[in-house]
Structures are given as structure tokens and as C-alpha cells.
Design an enzyme around this catalytic site. Structure first.
Site, short mmCIF file in Angstrom:
data_model
loop_
_atom_site.label_atom_id
_atom_site.label_comp_id
_atom_site.label_asym_id
_atom_site.label_seq_id
_atom_site.Cartn_x
_atom_site.Cartn_y
_atom_site.Cartn_z
N ASP A 194 1.47 17.32 -42.91
CA ASP A 194 2.92 17.48 -42.79
C ASP A 194 3.33 17.23 -41.34
O ASP A 194 3.47 16.09 -40.91
CB ASP A 194 3.30 18.89 -43.25
CG ASP A 194 4.77 19.03 -43.58
OD1 ASP A 194 5.59 18.35 -42.94
OD2 ASP A 194 5.12 19.82 -44.48
N LYS A 198 3.20 12.93 -44.30
CA LYS A 198 4.64 13.06 -44.49
C LYS A 198 5.38 12.77 -43.18
O LYS A 198 4.99 13.26 -42.11
CB LYS A 198 4.97 14.47 -44.99
CG LYS A 198 6.40 14.66 -45.46
CD LYS A 198 6.67 16.10 -45.88
CE LYS A 198 5.95 16.47 -47.16
NZ LYS A 198 6.38 17.81 -47.65
#
Length: 225
Positions: free
Chosen positions: A145, A173
Site C-alpha cells: 500500500d 497500490k
């Protein structure tokens, strides 16, 4: 999907899924009926995941063939990706002059509450990794992330003196708070959407989905704690 995908250069980038990719209609795929209404779309179908995983296995074989490695599987979300990646590396090893003797060790990271990453990182099963001293280590994670969690894990693993550390991440991401750090092997780079399935969860639900899907707002509310 082709119009919304960019092939990245080099080993690091993986397949880039554009921000405006709407995903596939749920009507085109099979998924558990108990998640009806809980999902927006299928983002990455299972077959595409498997094909990309095979390509990553080939890249790892090219780079690490003939090296003994310790695979460090990050639970819980990484177990399916790790299992499939290791299976494909083993299959390639059986049919190649290059082989990779592997051992697999499991650790667990937890840094999410509902759909938000928190500063409070728990590392379980990694208290004593002294057996990694002098070893070649491949960390396998399902999703990166902001990169903060992986940076913390890498610092922890480095303290035990491994010879080399490589990281394979199925998903990376794009987030506003990203540290601009990429794993050595990347499956897909995706927009900042909360995805579930293929062992990725939302409060322990959705691990039984084969595809990677975007959870709906009603799904978040239904399983919120």
C-alpha cells in the site's frame, strides 16, 4: 481491459492498471452468492492473476536460479499468492537446468482496521529470524500500500544478516502517501481502491473469492467492526 492497461518498463513496474479502469461486470464471472451486493466489480480475474504469477516465477528463476532461498510468506493475505508462486517456481525447476532449492517460513503482519492502514504494525512469527543469517531471502507479499509496512519489515529482516533480500508483491497500490518504493517483482500496479479476494480480506471476509474485486460501500458497512 487492454485500453486501461499500460505495460511498464523493466523488472520493477509490472502491469499498470489505469485510474479510470472500471473493472469487469460481476455478471461475467462466478463468485460466492453470499457476497451478492458486497462487491462493485471484478478488478483482476483469477486467470489473469495466474498468468502473471507464472511470468513472475520465470523472472525469479532467471535472477535466482541455482541459489538456495528462504521464502518468507507474509500472512494472511499473501498465502494464496505465495502458494501459487512457489508452485510455479517448482514446476519451472523440474523442467530447467536451473533449480531453486526453497524453504518456506511464515510471518504475519497486521496494520489495517476496516479499510484504513494504521501506524500500529504487528509482526508475528518474526521475533527470531536468526536462521536467515547468510541466506538469500524472498519476501512474498500480496499487496503493498504506502510501502511503510514493507519498509518496517525489511529493516527487521535485515537485522538478522541475510545475504540478499528480494521482494515479490502481487499488487502495488498508488496512494497519495506512497513512499515510491517498489518490490523487485511486481504483478500489477493498481489505483487507490480497496480490493478483496484471492486471500485479501476485509475484516477476515472475502478470502474465499478467486478473483480480485473492489468491495462496495455497502459491503464495507456490512462487515465493519
Amino acid at each position: 481491459m487492454a485500453d486501461n492497461v499500460v505495460q511498464s518498463d523493466g523488472t520493477h513496474g509490472g502491469i499498470v492498471i489505469r485510474d479510470d479502469w472500471p473493472g469487469y461486470s460481476l455478471e461475467l464471472f462466478s463468485y460466492p452468492a453470499h457476497y451478492s451486493g458486497d462487491l462493485e466489480c471484478v478488478y483482476v480475474p483469477h486467470g489473469v492473476i495466474m498468468d502473471r504469477t507464472e511470468r513472475l516465477a520465470r523472472n525469479i528463476m532467471d535472477d535466482l536460479g541455482d541459489h538456495d532461498i528462504v521464502v518468507l510468506c507474509v500472512l494472511k493475505g499473501g498465502y494464496q499468492f505465495c502458494a501459487d508462486l512457489v508452485d510455479r517456481i517448482k514446476a519451472l525447476s523440474r523442467n530447467s537446468n536451473h533449480t531453486i532449492p526453497m524453504r518456506v517460513h511464515f510471518i504475519r503482519l497486521k496494520s489495517y482496521l476496516n479499510d484504513q492502514s494504521t501506524e500500529d504494525l504487528h509482526i508475528l512469527g518474526a521475533e527470531d529470524l536468526s536462521f536467515l543469517s547468510g541466506k538469500n531471502v524472498l519476501i512474498v507479499e500480496a499487496i503493498v500500500d504506502t510501502g511503510k509496512t514493507m519498509k518496517t519489515l525489511l529493516k527487521h529482516v535485515e537485522a538478522f544478516g541475510p545475504k540478499m533480500i528480494k521482494v515479490a508483491g502481487l499488487l502495488v497500490k498508488r496512494t497519495p502517501h506512497s513512499l515510491a518504493w517498489l518490490p523487485d517483482y511486481v504483478g500489477f500496479e493498481i489505483p487507490n481502491r480497496f480490493v478483496v479476494g484471492y486471500a485479501l480480506d476485509y475484516n477476515e471476509y472475502f478470502r474465499d473469492l478467486n478473483h480480485i474485486c473492489v468491495i462496495s460501500e455497502s459491503g464495507k458497512m456490512k462487515y465493519k467492526i
